[in-house]
Motif scaffolding. Structure first.
Motif, PDB file in Angstrom:
ATOM      1  N   ASN A 836       0.730  -1.093   0.068  1.00  0.00           N
ATOM      2  CA  ASN A 836       0.051   0.063  -0.104  1.00  0.00           C
ATOM      3  C   ASN A 836       1.158   1.097   0.009  1.00  0.00           C
ATOM      4  O   ASN A 836       0.716   1.859  -1.073  1.00  0.00           O
ATOM      5  CB  ASN A 836      -0.850   0.004   1.259  1.00  0.00           C
ATOM      6  N   HIS A 837       1.618   0.626   0.022  1.00  0.00           N
ATOM      7  CA  HIS A 837       2.851   2.909   1.270  1.00  0.00           C
ATOM      8  C   HIS A 837       3.882   2.711  -0.287  1.00  0.00           C
ATOM      9  O   HIS A 837       4.724   3.497   0.323  1.00  0.00           O
ATOM     10  CB  HIS A 837       4.093   2.176   1.811  1.00  0.00           C
ATOM     11  N   ALA A 841       6.770   5.532  -1.417  1.00  0.00           N
ATOM     12  CA  ALA A 841       8.077   5.515  -1.630  1.00  0.00           C
ATOM     13  C   ALA A 841       8.922   5.325  -3.154  1.00  0.00           C
ATOM     14  O   ALA A 841      10.099   5.919  -2.978  1.00  0.00           O
ATOM     15  CB  ALA A 841       8.761   3.732  -1.539  1.00  0.00           C
ATOM     16  N   TYR A 842       8.128   5.057  -3.561  1.00  0.00           N
ATOM     17  CA  TYR A 842       8.510   5.568  -5.137  1.00  0.00           C
ATOM     18  C   TYR A 842       8.537   6.588  -5.744  1.00  0.00           C
ATOM     19  O   TYR A 842       9.862   6.961  -6.545  1.00  0.00           O
ATOM     20  CB  TYR A 842       7.860   4.574  -6.556  1.00  0.00           C
ATOM     21  N   ALA A 843       7.793   7.610  -5.182  1.00  0.00           N
ATOM     22  CA  ALA A 843       7.784   9.160  -5.799  1.00  0.00           C
ATOM     23  C   ALA A 843       9.098   9.308  -5.057  1.00  0.00           C
ATOM     24  O   ALA A 843       9.687  10.422  -5.491  1.00  0.00           O
ATOM     25  CB  ALA A 843       6.505   9.664  -5.175  1.00  0.00           C
ATOM     26  N   LYS A 844       9.273   9.388  -3.832  1.00  0.00           N
ATOM     27  CA  LYS A 844      10.577  10.203  -3.025  1.00  0.00           C
ATOM     28  C   LYS A 844      12.162   9.238  -3.491  1.00  0.00           C
ATOM     29  O   LYS A 844      12.548   8.918  -2.963  1.00  0.00           O
ATOM     30  CB  LYS A 844      10.337  10.247  -1.742  1.00  0.00           C
ATOM     31  N   ARG A 845      11.828   7.950  -4.456  1.00  0.00           N
ATOM     32  CA  ARG A 845      13.022   6.780  -4.931  1.00  0.00           C
ATOM     33  C   ARG A 845      13.383   6.181  -3.810  1.00  0.00           C
ATOM     34  O   ARG A 845      14.678   6.394  -3.596  1.00  0.00           O
ATOM     35  CB  ARG A 845      14.104   7.449  -6.155  1.00  0.00           C
ATOM     36  N   ARG A 866      -2.446  -3.387  11.357  1.00  0.00           N
ATOM     37  CA  ARG A 866      -2.683  -2.237  10.136  1.00  0.00           C
ATOM     38  C   ARG A 866      -2.204  -0.767  10.136  1.00  0.00           C
ATOM     39  O   ARG A 866      -1.683  -0.398   9.877  1.00  0.00           O
ATOM     40  CB  ARG A 866      -3.745  -3.047   8.853  1.00  0.00           C
ATOM     41  N   GLN A 867      -3.515  -0.673  11.397  1.00  0.00           N
ATOM     42  CA  GLN A 867      -3.126   0.753  11.601  1.00  0.00           C
ATOM     43  C   GLN A 867      -2.043   1.694  12.078  1.00  0.00           C
ATOM     44  O   GLN A 867      -1.014   1.893  11.779  1.00  0.00           O
ATOM     45  CB  GLN A 867      -4.596   0.909  13.182  1.00  0.00           C
ATOM     46  N   ALA A 868      -1.820   0.346  13.451  1.00  0.00           N
ATOM     47  CA  ALA A 868      -0.029   0.383  13.740  1.00  0.00           C
ATOM     48  C   ALA A 868       1.499   0.766  13.215  1.00  0.00           C
ATOM     49  O   ALA A 868       1.485   1.718  12.755  1.00  0.00           O
ATOM     50  CB  ALA A 868      -0.077  -0.790  14.820  1.00  0.00           C
TER      51      ALA A 868
END
Length: 977
Positions: A836-837, A841-845, A866-868
């Protein structure tokens, strides 16, 4: 305008060296005639370009004045352009050429067509041209140009041969001039022994003129008759083998002159080859004067050797060390006494810059190396007369002390031949004087000291300074004889020895360190190696840094009992010295008697003073200090009581009767049962305390806090206690409890208000987000409106998360944060969160590394976990700069599942880790960098993990950044929320 190549000095020098500027060369005339015939040109020339003219070294077809002068100014020259361009010049009609159309040679010499090739010297300089000239326009054919190029090459070879021949002539003339001016006789002979060269010096040396010598056998002229056969055999051997045994060597031999005088000569022979025959070249000179001088020199050398042997024996018989240097300041001599001191002879040739280091020369303190300009022999060589300078030599057998006298050695005319130094060994005398001064100083210190605290440190300082040791300490055995304590420390000259000695406290057990070992043995301890085993207490490294080499310990006795230790340390290797030990033992004995006597006096005085001080201090206290003795019949007798009991009992407490009965009468009726229990506990020999009410002599009720402990001494039971009025503290405690209750009520109201506000915010936030989603799904919305709707959606989403976090915290405070546990795969859950994240992460390389156990099962609430994990991973992405790495791992460990999320981000200051899971807390570096956040995510995460009976911790990551570790039980019964 003259071109630079025309006036090049090196080119002009080569040009003049050919000699063709002044005279022609017949072979060149043949080449120019051949060129005129083969090419059919009216004129053919070898033109050499000088600085201001062109000269025809050869010409064919010239007429009139030009044939007589054979030269023209450069203004009439076509050849100068061949020199400038360094390449052939082919002109069909000069009148049409850009550079030649205005040349006077067109009208004056009818030079219409021209073809010329450069003539180069062997070094590559263009000296002129080989050319042909026609008086009509002409198209030169390829055959004509090729013929001209070949003839130019032939002319160039002739010029090169001319240059080589002239150079050989010049070299031969130069060589002959050198030989004629040489001081040595030069004789050259052919392979048959006939003379082929004979210079002027040979004429003077042997008496034969060159005309008389040339062609004659050399044996007839200069070789004594007894060597003729040997000479002829040598010539034959060289002719046969082609090698000479004496070539290149400097030989001494006998020669004879015209008058038959035989004399010694020195000869150098070189062998060459001419026409494939060996030729011998010899240089000779008369060495009669040298041989006479050498004989005289040898006679004088023998005399000097005899004198040197006599002087060496004389100096070696002295007990005083003697050293000398020569006129260049280089060490030349040690006598026997000095060789025995250093264990070796002088290293001849050593300069004064190295003497102090090479021979371990130190200042009188024995520690400071002498500078080169402080060495007595160096001072004497510099012109000083040195008397009485002391120095220490760190000899192989141990340090030796010398007093030195030195002076320069000068001739009558002021020339310096060197310098000499005499060194008198005063080691024993100096040591005896040191011991005498030390004994005197110790006696003086003991006579002046007024107490034990003064005597021991002063004795230590006196011995340390008198003997020049590095450090001295006094250690005293404690009253219980369990350990020995350092009472004083003294360093020579106030030297700072950090980490080794000082005023700080230091204690050793019996047998530990130098003081403990001396105490245990009861006798002197002397160690002159690196005393590691004598330097306990962390002092080994410090001792190595300061260079401790010898440790000495002496016991201080009172009767047969050791009461203290004198410890001394030095950076010199001192062999065991009975005289020093005897002096130290005497000082220790005197000090032991003095210390014991003074100590008894001091203890008496100190006890009286302490009693007065104690009474004065207690009199200033509001507390009541007391000591009772429990008599066999159960009564309590007052042994000591504070002078002021007003603040505790409202008056003076009587101490004449049974103190137990007196105090019990003052206890409040409601607290007497507790007081009886307090009394019984003390009577049983324990330690007790009680806080109860007393009704004072002034009628005021006070809260009194009493602490007491029983002790036995000489068969008697004593109780020591202290009573404190704590009435004000009790009142403050009651008031504080009331305030705490009020604060709790306010906190509860605040939580209720927050819960109401959060619930009220959820509905409008949900409505706004619903309408924003409808707007974004509307196809009629333009791009600007869609961007505005997206901004509203992101802002509302952030606000909704904040509201959810606040709501979770409110539920936590209210005890309503519930979980619904069920078996789930922790590895799969972590992978879903990571997937999901990934876009963020890819947007910031960022690189996300995973290490997940797919078979890891836990019992938990999937939504809450999942929230934690969302909170932890989103934080890792948020706080990691572009190009960083995030590592996610899930593995089993014993009976727990361990989930680690590690990043290479900005990290967290070390001192802020304890506050990391507090509400609204944000790290200072995140705030400083302007990274947005609420400070609620980690608090919610910790609440979720705690609800699963788990644990979350944070620590710095190994490569920078932060690592969060979540530990969840694999099999557990979750605590109901």
């Amino acid at each position: 305008m003259q071109h630079a190549r025309e006036s090049d000095a090196e080119r002009l020098s080569v040009l003049r060296a050919t000699g063709l500027l002044d005279a022609g060369l017949p072979s060149l005339d043949r080449l120019t005639g051949l060129a005129a015939r083969l090419i059919g040109a009216p004129a053919a020339l070898v033109s050499l370009v000088d600085a201001d003219r062109q000269r025809f070294a050869s010409a064919c077809g010239l007429t009139g004045e030009l044939d007589e002068t054979r030269e023209t100014p450069l203004s009439h020259s076509y050849c100068r352009y061949v020199v400038e361009d360094r390449q052939p010049l082919i002109i069909a009609d000069a009148r049409e050429d850009e550079r030649l159309r205005n040349n006077p040679a067109i009208t004056e010499y009818q030079a219409i067509a021209y073809a010329g090739f450069p003539l180069r010297s062997p070094e590559g300089h263009v000296l002129g041209s080989f050319c042909v000239v026609d008086d009509h326009p002409r198209q030169w054919t390829e055959d004509e140009i090729a013929t001209l190029a070949d003839l130019a090459a032939a002319a160039e070879s002739e010029i090169a041969l001319r240059l080589a021949h002239r150079e050989q002539q010049t070299a031969a003339a130069r060589m002959q001039a050198v030989l004629d001016s040489a001081h040595d006789a030069y004789v050259s002979i052919a392979a048959d022994g006939s003379v082929i060269a004979w210079n002027a010096s040979a004429e003077r040396l042997f008496g034969f003129s060159a005309a008389e010598a040339l062609g004659r056998q050399v044996t007839e002229l200069i070789i004594p008759e007894r060597y003729h056969v040997m000479h002829l055999a040598g010539l034959a051997r060289v002719r046969e083998t082609g090698r000479s045994l004496v070539a290149g060597q400097r030989l001494q031999l006998a020669a004879v002159d015209r008058n038959g005088r035989e004399f010694p000569a020195e000869m150098t022979v070189q062998v060459g080859r001419e026409r494939d025959e060996p030729v011998f070249h010899a240089f000779l000179h008369d060495i009669t004067d040298r041989m006479v001088a050498l004989a005289e020199l040898e006679r004088r050398r023998q005399e000097l050797d005899d004198e040197h042997t006599f002087l060496q024996a004389l100096l070696d018989s002295l007990d005083t060390g003697v050293a000398a240097c020569d006129s260049g300041g280089r060490l030349t001599f040690f006598n026997r006494a000095l060789r025995e001191v250093h264990g070796r002879d002088a290293a001849r040739g050593e300069s004064g810059e190295t003497w102090a280091q090479a021979y371990d020369l130190y200042a009188p303190d024995g520690r400071t190396p002498l500078r080169p300009d402080e060495v007595p022999l160096s001072r004497a060589y510099a012109g000083e007369s040195v008397r009485g300078q002391q120095l220490v030599v760190n000899a192989p057998a141990g340090p030796r002390r010398f007093v030195t006298n030195a002076r320069p050695i000068d001739t009558a005319d002021g020339r310096r031949l060197g310098a000499v130094v005499a060194m008198h060994d005063i080691t024993e005398a100096h040591r005896a004087e040191e011991l005498r001064r030390a004994r005197h100083k110790v006696a003086q210190v003991l006579s002046e000291a007024t107490n034990a605290g003064q005597a021991a440190p002063r004795v230590v300082a006196a011995i340390t300074d008198a003997l020049g040791w590095l450090c001295g300490e006094y250690w005293q055995v404690d009253d219980g004889r369990r350990h020995i304590d350092r009472l004083s420390s003294h360093t020579a000259g106030g030297t700072d020895l950090p980490g080794f000695t000082g005023a700080g406290p230091l204690s050793f057990a019996r047998g530990q360190g130098l003081p403990g070992l001396t105490w245990k043995r009861g006798s002197a301890v002397w160690s002159m190696v690196e005393p590691d085993n004598l330097l306990a207490g962390g002092r080994v490294d410090a001792a190595r840094r300061v260079g401790i080499r010898t440790a000495i310990g002496l016991p201080v006795r009172s009767g047969r009992r050791v009461v203290g230790v004198l410890a001394f340390f030095t950076d010199a290797e001192l062999a065991h010295d009975p005289d020093i030990v005897e002096m130290l033992e005497a000082a220790g004995a005197h000090l032991g008697r003095f210390v014991e006597r003074r100590r008894a006096e001091d203890l008496t005085l100190a006890l009286a003073a302490a009693r007065r001080d104690f009474d004065r201090v207690v009199g200033q206290l509001n507390d009541y200090v007391w000591t009772l003795e429990i008599l066999p019949d159960g009564r309590a007798r007052s042994v000591y009581a504070s002078p002021n009991g007003m603040g505790v009992f409202g008056g003076t407490l009587p101490t004449g009767g049974d103190m137990n009965a007196t105090v019990r009468a003052l206890v409040h009726a409601q607290d007497r049962a507790g007081f009886v229990a307090f009394h019984d506990g003390l009577a049983a020999g324990g330690a007790e305390e009680i806080e109860c009410r007393f009704v004072g002599f002034d009628g005021v009720t006070r809260w009194i806090w009493t602490r007491a402990a029983a002790r036995r001494e000489n068969g008697r039971v004593y109780i020591d206690g202290i009573s404190t009025n704590v009435t004000e503290r009790r009142e403050v405690a009651v008031q504080r409890e009331r305030q705490v209750e009020q604060l709790r009520e306010l906190d509860r109201m605040k939580d209720e208000l927050a819960a109401v506000v959060i619930h009220e915010l959820r509905n409008p936030v949900g409505v706004i987000r619903g309408y924003s989603e409808m707007l974004m799904e509307n196809p009629a919305l333009d791009d600007l409106g869609r961007r505005h709707a997206a901004i509203v959606d992101r802002t509302v989403l952030h606000l909704q998360r904040l509201v959810d976090d606040l709501l979770d915290l409110a539920r936590l405070d209210a005890g309503h944060l519930s979980i619904e546990p069920s078996p789930l795969a922790a590895g799969r859950l972590v992978r879903d969160v990571v997937d999901n994240h990934r876009p963020g992460a890819y947007a910031k390389r960022l690189v996300i590394d995973e290490e997940l156990d797919p078979h890891l099962l836990v019992l938990g609430d999937a939504q809450r976990l999942r929230q934690a994990l969302d909170n932890l991973l989103s934080n890792a992405i948020k706080y990691t700069p572009e190009g960083g790495t995030i590592t996610v791992a899930a593995r089993g460990r014993e009976d727990a599942a361990v989930i680690e999320i590690s990043d290479t981000g900005i990290g967290i200051p070390a001192e802020q880790y304890p506050h990391l899971f507090s509400r609204f807390f944000r790290a200072s570096n995140a705030t400083r960098d302007g990274i947005k956040g609420t400070g609620l995510g980690l608090a919610v995460t910790k609440a979720i993990v705690d609800a699963h009976d788990g644990m979350i911790v944070a620590c710095p990551a190994p490569g920078g950044g932060t690592t969060f570790t979540v530990t969840l039980p694999l099999q557990a019964t979750l605590t109901p929320a």
